[in-house]
Write an enzyme that holds these catalytic residues in place. Sequence first.
Site, PDB file in Angstrom:
ATOM      1  N   LYS A 290       0.827  -1.211   0.000  1.00 20.45           N
ATOM      2  CA  LYS A 290       0.000   0.000   0.000  1.00 20.45           C
ATOM      3  C   LYS A 290       0.860   1.260   0.000  1.00 20.45           C
ATOM      4  CE  LYS A 290       0.508   1.268   4.543  1.00 20.45           C
ATOM      5  NZ  LYS A 290       0.607   2.592   5.187  1.00 20.45           N
ATOM      6  N   THR A 347      -3.992   5.498   3.022  1.00 19.83           N
ATOM      7  CA  THR A 347      -2.669   5.989   2.622  1.00 19.83           C
ATOM      8  C   THR A 347      -2.707   6.697   1.269  1.00 19.83           C
ATOM      9  OG1 THR A 347      -1.728   4.096   3.795  1.00 19.83           O
ATOM     10  CG2 THR A 347      -0.258   5.317   2.361  1.00 19.83           C
TER      11      THR A 347
END
Length: 471
Positions: A290, A347
């Site tokens: 991620k 994120t």
Amino acid sequence: QGRTLRGAGRLVSHYSQVLSSLVIRTTLQGASTYVQKVPNTMRYILQLVVLTKIECLVPTGVSSTISLPRIPDARRVVSFASGIPPEYPTHDGPDDNAGPKLKGVVLGGGSFGLAMAHVLSRNGVSVTLLMRNKLDAEAINTVRRHPRYLNDVEIPANTHATTDEKEALRDASFLVHCVPVQHSRRYLRKISKLVPTEVPVLCTSKGIDRKTLSLMCEILPSQLGKDRSYAFLSGPSFAREIAEGLATAVVVASEDRRVAFDFRDLLASDSFRVFTSADVVGLEVGGAVKNVLALAAGMCEGLDLGTNAVTALVTRGLYEMQRIALAMGGRASTIAGLSGVGDTFGTCFGPLSRNRNTGVRLGRGERLDDILADMGEVAEGVETAFALERLIKKSHKSYRLDLKFPIIFGVAEILRGDRTPREGLEALMGLPLRPEFIAPVSDGPVNRRRPLVIVSDSAESDDDRDIDFAD
């Protein structure tokens, strides 16, 4: 209850010669229990006696007139909601009447280390921050603020900072590892001989070691030994929001069911919800990939490509994440959860993400070296992109890997300077057209409906059942 009474009585009698300061006085009404300097195993037995309201005889020769401190609240001290007997060391608090408390040692004094100190302190755990910078540690102990990280958030009074490794690790009940992945192996090797045996470790670091291509679930046992239990935390969890007490949900994964539940009980509160899982690899892969996807999403924003482009890129990136997780033994369901999709969304779209902000600046034409020098904190996605590129080439022997992992490979090429973010976008848009998902050929109809699984109310209300451990 009769068997428990006889068993507890025999154990108490057996230990009466060793535990000279042990005093028990209970009634059928569960009135009073007094304990002083009792080992964890005996303390657990005494709590059972109190909970079952059993009358127990005081061993011969032990005074019953001495007034000693009472047993503090069971959950706050040594017992956990999961019902596991206390196995972790405790230490006496500053107030003798408060009894023994759990001592949590947070390794690393960065933003997330401070956030975990807040979480544990709110639950009554005595926290020691093991830091590198002596001036920063002194500032935390005196003015209750970190000079650089989250410096507008006051640090709880039951958190103490130190640079003395022996002092910090002495009598530790558990460790929380918050050191960046690329520095973890060397750091853990340095303190390995000081870490108490069998003390469990919770790891919050996300990424892949660039030198060894190892996940943290491989690095920790190699440095601290395989004779202790490890758990791993991930999910959409910005340090600032955790420290400020905003609502957060995370996942703790461990191959040891008991330790996963223990850390769940230690961390969980009204503002910090903790789920459990047994899929350590899937959780770690999600937490590593991620950060690379956030770099790509930031580049899209820096290039002003619009919402359509960012959304499509993140979605296709999640497909690459799932392919890696499955190849390494993880579960697709984990990637669909908080540690995969959830952490990726936070994120890639959250303004507090260091990796996303690094990508934004790259998309606007800034040099990577200048960005990293200016940040002051680590953007794990940079090193992880290079590690993932090598890991994929090493573990996948198929042809044209750049077609199967175009986003991960493209980010690595941009970070190396082989192409610009704009050229990387053009390469993605120029890929061959093909089906969205490549699935195994099936003889059955494509749109065949599967029957629904009916779950009874009684099954849904079983709080002790954890689907990840049950399936």
